[in-house]
Design an enzyme around this catalytic site. Structure first.
Site, PDB file in Angstrom:
ATOM      1  N   ASP A   1       0.610  -1.408  -0.188  1.00 42.49           N
ATOM      2  CA  ASP A   1      -0.175   0.101  -0.028  1.00 42.49           C
ATOM      3  C   ASP A   1       0.714   1.404  -0.186  1.00 42.49           C
ATOM      4  O   ASP A   1       1.622   1.544   0.828  1.00 42.49           O
ATOM      5  CB  ASP A   1      -0.939  -0.189   1.209  1.00 42.49           C
ATOM      6  CG  ASP A   1      -1.920   0.912   1.088  1.00 42.49           C
ATOM      7  OD1 ASP A   1      -1.985   2.083   0.799  1.00 42.49           O
ATOM      8  OD2 ASP A   1      -3.201   0.514   1.676  1.00 42.49           O
TER       9      ASP A   1
ATOM     10  N   CYS B   1      -7.396   4.525  -1.441  1.00 42.03           N
ATOM     11  CA  CYS B   1      -7.369   2.971  -1.246  1.00 42.03           C
ATOM     12  C   CYS B   1      -8.465   2.576  -1.949  1.00 42.03           C
ATOM     13  O   CYS B   1      -8.594   1.753  -2.874  1.00 42.03           O
ATOM     14  CB  CYS B   1      -7.037   2.609  -0.084  1.00 42.03           C
ATOM     15  SG  CYS B   1      -5.596   3.304   0.651  1.00 42.03           S
TER      16      CYS B   1
ATOM     17  N   ASP C   1      -1.632   0.187  -4.723  1.00 44.00           N
ATOM     18  CA  ASP C   1      -2.703   0.683  -5.186  1.00 44.00           C
ATOM     19  C   ASP C   1      -2.609   2.283  -5.498  1.00 44.00           C
ATOM     20  O   ASP C   1      -3.282   2.727  -6.325  1.00 44.00           O
ATOM     21  CB  ASP C   1      -3.565   0.702  -3.818  1.00 44.00           C
ATOM     22  CG  ASP C   1      -3.174   1.485  -2.504  1.00 44.00           C
ATOM     23  OD1 ASP C   1      -1.854   1.529  -2.590  1.00 44.00           O
ATOM     24  OD2 ASP C   1      -3.978   1.263  -1.577  1.00 44.00           O
ATOM     25  N   HIS C   2      -1.483   2.963  -5.013  1.00 41.08           N
ATOM     26  CA  HIS C   2      -1.153   4.343  -5.187  1.00 41.08           C
ATOM     27  C   HIS C   2       0.092   4.557  -4.641  1.00 41.08           C
ATOM     28  O   HIS C   2       0.866   3.898  -4.103  1.00 41.08           O
ATOM     29  CB  HIS C   2      -2.385   5.201  -4.676  1.00 41.08           C
ATOM     30  CG  HIS C   2      -2.670   5.020  -3.550  1.00 41.08           C
ATOM     31  ND1 HIS C   2      -1.824   5.450  -2.227  1.00 41.08           N
ATOM     32  CD2 HIS C   2      -3.873   4.538  -2.849  1.00 41.08           C
ATOM     33  CE1 HIS C   2      -2.345   5.189  -1.302  1.00 41.08           C
ATOM     34  NE2 HIS C   2      -3.494   4.468  -1.416  1.00 41.08           N
TER      35      HIS C   2
END
Length: 507
Positions: A13, A53, A312-313
């Site tokens: 994450d 998220c 996710d980013h």
């Protein structure tokens, strides 16, 4: 099923795309991911399609752009009519399992009014079986900690950032304070251990989604990873002289910098400490993944397991005076992607790097393609299989695209400050090798010349010399949206002979 591929689908994450030593990062060390890249394919220009998220993972798991799945914020329900990779894999007899979280907000029309999933945005992806589910409430981990005799905060949500006693770096300590738990007992190790235990006990082909929280905040790492990187030596921050000068670029950015949660700390030592620990958490994840890779090799599963590693980013980490993930800057969207395909057809591509633009919407089509499942029409992405086999696709995108929905159903401050309705709190971005165009529903656009201004400081949208390019990219963005309008049934026609369908492609 006996000769079917296994899939280990790993997400870490909030991992910035350049933070791999395989890409020559000046500080971060990721030897196990580097080794994975040498045996697989490294995608240098891989992008998330949304932040934060929940919206990003909705795109990752459905293969759909935000404009189609419409789960725009953490908490916006994901429409139950959309399928996902887990449901599609289950049709072939797989049992998709989860270690960690998917941040899927459940469709309230499908849930009992008393369902606990209607009181959190951190629900499980429909079709996936949670074996060890962790998120904001890390109950499996904290229960295990208690059983091992460790002290756990009364509010278990604070276990992720439970620091050892002492002085913090910005207050004079030589290194950032570590997590109170040793590296053998932190949340990353716990989750990877559970994944290994599951795979070891499985006698059938598996699809396991390992969703690791780190390097997401809180930025607290166990020893020795808390002190692995010197805060004084971290790369400098890409920002203007102060937040006020930064905010002058655009009304949205000025508004974002007025929000305490997204504004980087003014204390330089604190910000450097956060960045150093952010890197340390990455190296901790890399160490844990190395253990899984070793287990797969020693257990004889390495040569039959597809491994996908992405995020996710990204994370602003002080750039443009921002912290977290938001807006239009690359730091929030450029993320890593490494895929190791064990098939013989992929042998010729091992150790290669791809410079074309790839996106998280490509992950679902890729996994389904490689296990022989049909790719649903809903998918906006395309299979990366040609790259894995050393072939250039006949047609491929020449830009990356993403969307940011900055509405807040519980807070109308953005709407009041920017004179917008809730539905006007949106932006779309298109960027290629040279330029980036940012379109807002009701605010002025932005245009960056990335060759001259790679850090995105100068908005050229109103510069007369760039107006033809601004128009060109506005038209490109409109065409992209039109090409990716939701089209689940649009390839079907009802005729005298019944429904007739014709396969459709997007590129």
């Amino acid at each position: 099923m006996a000769d079917r591929l296994n899939i280990l689908f790993i997400t870490a994450d909030q991992w910035r795309g350049e933070c791999l030593s395989a890409l020559g990062h000046e500080m971060v060390k990721t030897p196990n991911l580097d080794a994975l890249a040498r045996e697989g394919v490294l995608f240098r220009r891989h992008y998330a399609n949304a932040v934060p998220c929940g919206p990003s993972r909705a795109s990752l798991h459905t293969g759909m752009y935000l404009q189609n799945h419409r789960s725009g914020t953490n908490g916006t329900p994901l429409d139950a009519r959309h399928t996902n990779w887990a449901k599609e894999a289950a049709k072939l007899g797989y049992d998709p399992v989860l270690f960690g979280y998917t941040d899927t907000s459940q469709d309230p029309r499908e849930e009992d009014p008393d369902s606990p999933w209607l009181r959190t945005y951190e629900g499980p992806l429909p079709g996936i079986r949670p074996v060890c589910m962790m998120g904001t409430w890390p109950t499996p981990w904290t229960d295990w900690l208690k059983g091992e005799g460790y002290e756990v905060p009364s509010d278990i949500r604070f276990a992720y950032g439970h620091r050892a006693p002492g002085t913090e770096y910005e207050d004079g300590a030589a290194a950032p304070r570590p997590l109170v738990y040793p590296k053998e007992a932190d949340d990353t190790t716990f989750l990877t251990n559970r994944t290994i235990d599951y795979i070891a006990g499985s006698d059938k082909p598996f699809i396991a989604h390992l969703s690791i929280l780190r390097p997401h905040p809180p930025f607290v790492a166990p020893e020795p990873f808390n002190a692995m990187y010197d805060p004084e030596e971290v790369p400098s921050f890409r920002r203007k002289e102060n937040a006020e000068a930064e905010g002058a670029q655009h009304p949205w950015l000025e508004h974002q910098l007025s929000r305490k949660h997204f504004r980087a700390p003014a204390n330089e030592r604190k910000l450097r400490r956060l960045k150093a620990v952010y890197y340390g958490l990455m190296s901790k994840v890399d160490e844990a993944l190395g253990r899984i890779f070793t287990f797969l090799k020693e257990s004889g599963r390495w040569d039959n397991t597809l491994i996908v590693f992405t995020s996710d980013h990204g994370e602003q980490m002080g750039d443009h005076w921002l912290i977290g993930k938001c807006g239009y800057f690359d730091a929030s969207y450029h993320i890593p992607l490494i895929i190791r395909d064990p098939r013989r057809e992929a042998d010729g591509a091992r150790g290669t790097e791809v410079d074309l633009f790839t996106e998280n919407v490509d992950i679902m089509p890729t996994m389904l393609d490689l296990i022989g499942a049909e790719i649903p029409v809903q998918c906006d992405g395309a299979s990366l299989r040609p790259f894995l086999e050393g072939r250039a696709p006949e047609k491929w995108r020449s830009e990356a695209h993403w969307e940011f929905d900055f509405r807040d159903p519980a807070d109308d401050s953005a709407e009041k400050r920017l004179d917008l309705t809730m539905h006007q709190c949106t932006m779309n971005v298109i960027r290629d090798e040279k330029y980036k165009y940012v379109h807002f529903t009701k605010l002025p656009p932005l245009f960056f010349d990335l060759e001259k201004d790679p850090d995105e400081f100068v908005n050229r949208a109103a510069d007369p010399a760039y107006l033809p390019l601004v128009l060109e990219y506005a038209q490109k963005l409109l065409s992209w949206r039109m090409n990716h309008d939701e089209q689940t049934l649009t390839h079907i026609s009802l005729t005298d002979d019944g429904p007739v369908a014709r396969p459709a492609t997007r590129y």
